[in-house]
Design an enzyme around this catalytic site. Structure first.
Site, PDB file in Angstrom:
ATOM      1  N   GLY A  47       1.608   3.740  -3.079  1.00 31.11           N
ATOM      2  CA  GLY A  47       0.704   4.798  -3.528  1.00 31.11           C
ATOM      3  C   GLY A  47       0.026   5.558  -2.417  1.00 31.11           C
ATOM      4  N   HIS A  48       0.319   5.243  -1.148  1.00 30.49           N
ATOM      5  CA  HIS A  48      -0.403   5.859  -0.016  1.00 30.49           C
ATOM      6  C   HIS A  48       0.565   6.274   1.081  1.00 30.49           C
ATOM      7  CE1 HIS A  48      -3.529   6.184   3.202  1.00 30.49           C
ATOM      8  NE2 HIS A  48      -4.331   6.412   2.183  1.00 30.49           N
ATOM      9  N   PHE A  49       1.255   7.183   1.060  1.00 28.30           N
ATOM     10  CA  PHE A  49       1.583   8.108  -0.014  1.00 28.30           C
ATOM     11  C   PHE A  49       3.099   8.050  -0.163  1.00 28.30           C
ATOM     12  CE2 PHE A  49      -2.234   9.658   2.142  1.00 28.30           C
ATOM     13  CZ  PHE A  49      -3.131   9.741   1.092  1.00 28.30           C
ATOM     14  N   VAL A  55       1.505   6.602   4.963  1.00 25.85           N
ATOM     15  CA  VAL A  55       0.522   6.477   6.039  1.00 25.85           C
ATOM     16  C   VAL A  55      -0.245   5.181   5.783  1.00 25.85           C
ATOM     17  CG1 VAL A  55      -1.558   7.469   7.073  1.00 25.85           C
ATOM     18  CG2 VAL A  55       0.281   8.971   6.306  1.00 25.85           C
ATOM     19  N   CYS A  67       0.815  -1.226   0.000  1.00 29.31           N
ATOM     20  CA  CYS A  67       0.000   0.000   0.000  1.00 29.31           C
ATOM     21  C   CYS A  67       0.842   1.268   0.000  1.00 29.31           C
ATOM     22  CB  CYS A  67      -0.949  -0.001   1.199  1.00 29.31           C
ATOM     23  SG  CYS A  67      -0.110  -0.034   2.806  1.00 29.31           S
TER      24      CYS A  67
END
EC number: 4.2.1.59
Length: 152
Positions: A56-58, A63, A53
């Site tokens: 892309g987050h972030f 986070v 994750c």
């Protein structure tokens, strides 16, 4: 008030894999500990920068996504429910029914450990409802009531 007796002190990743159908990258708990006779317990998730994750987050400020914390709560509740039902030996599917009263309070960062403190708030046949508090270092970072159904 006395705590309910512990039925399962430590469910490791190998036992989780035998209990839940989830697999990488969507198995979101590493351990479940202190499953009590009152259908409560604590799921453990070690958050690593290597989690898919974070691509892309972030990328500039990683986070851990709140929705993944809710899924971790549900998986913890699934392990508690399955292990608590006498005679349940084979993996069963666990399907979400509801997510209520969900709040995200603080961000979770790589390197932190989330504890999902889950306790049963209701049960009807194969349907279970739990309240969960996600904690990092004893501080609540998220909370929700989740409902799930166990199926064969």
């Amino acid at each position: 008030m006395d705590e309910s007796p512990i039925r399962f002190a430590d469910i490791d990743i190998n036992e989780i894999l035998k209990t839940l159908p989830h697999r990488y990258p969507f198995l979101l708990i590493d351990r479940v500990k202190n499953i009590r006779a009152d259908y409560s317990g604590i799921g453990v998730k070690n958050v690593s920068i290597g989690e898919p994750c974070f691509a892309g987050h972030f990328p500039e400020r990683p986070v851990y996504p709140g929705v993944l914390m809710i899924e971790g709560m549900a998986q913890t509740a699934g392990v508690i429910g399955i292990k608590s039902v006498e005679g349940t030996e084979k993996p069963r599917a666990v399907y979400f029914l509801t997510i209520d009263k969900c709040k995200f309070r603080k961000p979770v960062l790589p390197g932190q450990t989330i504890e999902y403190h889950m306790r049963s708030i209701g049960r009807r046949k194969t349907m279970w409802w739990f309240h969960g508090d996600a904690k990092v270092d004893g501080v609540v970072v998220a909370e929700a009531d989740v409902g799930a159904m166990l199926t064969d």
